[in-house]
Design an enzyme around this catalytic site. Sequence first.
Site, PDB file in Angstrom:
ATOM      1  N   TYR A 156     -24.010 -20.814  26.854  1.00 11.26           N
ATOM      2  CA  TYR A 156     -24.096 -21.642  25.634  1.00 11.26           C
ATOM      3  C   TYR A 156     -22.747 -22.080  25.065  1.00 11.26           C
ATOM      4  O   TYR A 156     -22.706 -22.981  24.220  1.00 11.26           O
ATOM      5  CB  TYR A 156     -24.936 -20.944  24.563  1.00 11.26           C
TER       6      TYR A 156
ATOM      7  N   ARG B 255     -32.858 -15.256  27.163  1.00  8.52           N
ATOM      8  CA  ARG B 255     -31.695 -14.787  26.397  1.00  8.52           C
ATOM      9  C   ARG B 255     -30.466 -14.524  27.255  1.00  8.52           C
ATOM     10  O   ARG B 255     -29.333 -14.751  26.818  1.00  8.52           O
ATOM     11  CB  ARG B 255     -32.048 -13.510  25.627  1.00  8.52           C
TER      12      ARG B 255
ATOM     13  N   GLU C 161     -35.037 -10.225  17.877  1.00 10.24           N
ATOM     14  CA  GLU C 161     -34.894  -9.597  16.564  1.00 10.24           C
ATOM     15  C   GLU C 161     -35.806  -8.378  16.405  1.00 10.24           C
ATOM     16  O   GLU C 161     -35.400  -7.366  15.857  1.00 10.24           O
ATOM     17  CB  GLU C 161     -35.216 -10.609  15.467  1.00 10.24           C
TER      18      GLU C 161
ATOM     19  N   GLN D 101     -29.001 -17.845  28.278  1.00 10.83           N
ATOM     20  CA  GLN D 101     -28.419 -18.450  27.068  1.00 10.83           C
ATOM     21  C   GLN D 101     -27.045 -17.856  26.752  1.00 10.83           C
ATOM     22  O   GLN D 101     -26.096 -18.578  26.443  1.00 10.83           O
ATOM     23  CB  GLN D 101     -29.373 -18.210  25.887  1.00 10.83           C
TER      24      GLN D 101
ATOM     25  N   TYR E  22     -32.800 -24.942  13.666  1.00 13.65           N
ATOM     26  CA  TYR E  22     -32.390 -23.534  13.565  1.00 13.65           C
ATOM     27  C   TYR E  22     -32.400 -23.233  12.075  1.00 13.65           C
ATOM     28  O   TYR E  22     -31.385 -22.906  11.484  1.00 13.65           O
ATOM     29  CB  TYR E  22     -30.981 -23.444  14.168  1.00 13.65           C
TER      30      TYR E  22
ATOM     31  N   GLU F  58     -42.303 -20.792  16.223  1.00 16.61           N
ATOM     32  CA  GLU F  58     -41.848 -21.980  15.512  1.00 16.61           C
ATOM     33  C   GLU F  58     -43.057 -22.832  15.123  1.00 16.61           C
ATOM     34  O   GLU F  58     -44.166 -22.625  15.598  1.00 16.61           O
ATOM     35  CB  GLU F  58     -40.932 -22.831  16.413  1.00 16.61           C
TER      36      GLU F  58
ATOM     37  N   ARG G 291     -21.959 -11.600  16.128  1.00 21.45           N
ATOM     38  CA  ARG G 291     -20.633 -11.777  15.505  1.00 21.45           C
ATOM     39  C   ARG G 291     -20.338 -10.772  14.408  1.00 21.45           C
ATOM     40  O   ARG G 291     -19.258 -10.776  13.839  1.00 21.45           O
ATOM     41  CB  ARG G 291     -20.516 -13.194  14.911  1.00 21.45           C
TER      42      ARG G 291
ATOM     43  N   THR H  35     -36.822 -20.740  15.238  1.00 22.09           N
ATOM     44  CA  THR H  35     -37.535 -19.476  15.042  1.00 22.09           C
ATOM     45  C   THR H  35     -37.725 -19.177  13.566  1.00 22.09           C
ATOM     46  O   THR H  35     -36.790 -19.268  12.778  1.00 22.09           O
ATOM     47  CB  THR H  35     -36.728 -18.334  15.687  1.00 22.09           C
TER      48      THR H  35
HETATM   49 CA    CA Z   1     -35.948 -22.591  19.509  1.00 20.87          CA
END
Ligand code: CA
Length: 431
Positions: free
Chosen positions: A256, A249, A376, A252, A140, A213, A154, A362
């Site tokens: 998570y 997403r 994003e 996740q 990450y 990635e 957040r 990413t």
């Molecule tokens: Ca990934």
Amino acid sequence: MNLQETWNPKLVSFIESAQGSDFPIQHLPLGIFKPQMDGNYRVGVAIGHFVLDLAMLDDFGLFDEYNWARKKLFNRLKLNRFMALGRKASQELRCRLVELLSADNPDLRDHQELRTHAFHRMEDITMSLPVEIGDYTDFYSSKEHATNVGIMFRGKDNALQPNWLHLPVGYHGRASTIVKSGTPIVRPSGQTKSDTEENPSFGACRLLDFELEMGFFIGSGNKMGEPISINDAEDHIWGMVVVNDWSARDIQKWEYVPLGPFLAKNFATSISPWVVTMEALEPFRTPGPVQNPKPLAYLDQQGAHAFDIKLDVSIKTSQSETFESISSSNFKYLYWSMAQQLAHHTSSGCEMRTGDLLASGTISGPTPDSYGSLLELTWRGASPITLKTGEQRTFLKDGDSLRMSAFCQNENYRIGFGEVVGEIVPAVHVQ
Ligand code: CA
């Protein structure tokens, strides 16, 4: 021929299509291929519009000066046996191939029998997953990506978690669902709960995303309990591929806490078929971002440890004829280097084995057109992308194809990674 000479921009191959292509003589990525008319997969190298059969060169004795010759390392379904020999063998192979493919060397150029059987046109071959991948780890390591995601979930003041600037955050992924480019991606199903629902439900993922990635393969590994030091780390990094780490997403978001990604990340990861050696990438070395605060000693590195690799993401819907670019990024944006990722990963004593894949996470750049995920690019779905067909996208729909590609370019030549593509196909309903 020494390694330095293999980067000479003036080198010319007798394979004329190599000049100016994505696969010039200075490149020489390895992959696993088979001619469409013949059943056996084996190791090949890309040169211009052709793939050169290394198993056949070995059988004809063209590698006999090396101690790895005639050991059937190339007559294999995967690259692992050769990768296990580490960077030295890889460098010897590169030097020898540049010699053999040079316009002024008659050994292969004038060997008509070998030329007829060892070269295959790219359009006449099928490629396979190049490496037997035992373990897969996903980092990450993009500060821009971690910041964007942090702001969304957040708020701006707590965007980066307290550990992020001190260590390369990562998690252990699934090697079993890493697939070659072109493999259809079945929309995953799973448990989700939106903020407006009282109870979770099970069904097809509604927020299916890609992650741009890059990944690197381990050549020679280490023993359990014996960490790889930051200064030795690059000796264990064998080569790179483009990685699409597909992500669900909505699954996740619900699953998570507190242990991190699980089913949202384990249904598919696609990789490009050619493994680009670190020797080919050497001329594209560049400094990475300044690291502040200074990393702890076991992660502290001097010199240039990033690579200038240009990245593109394109989409094609069922209503469009061609791919349309939706993001352009660069591998050099990553905050943590591959060597730092590897040194950190093994600092606990964790064993790395030949063929393990470590991916970057990413790769987002500083501007909105360089973000590496739809999460994003559409800012969590709030700003849909409008395509040339007039269609809008927040997340991926069934029938969408996603293509990622990468290349390095200097004033003299360009080396391409090829591409990794995948089409989304409808979910398989289990209820
Ligand atoms: Ca990934």
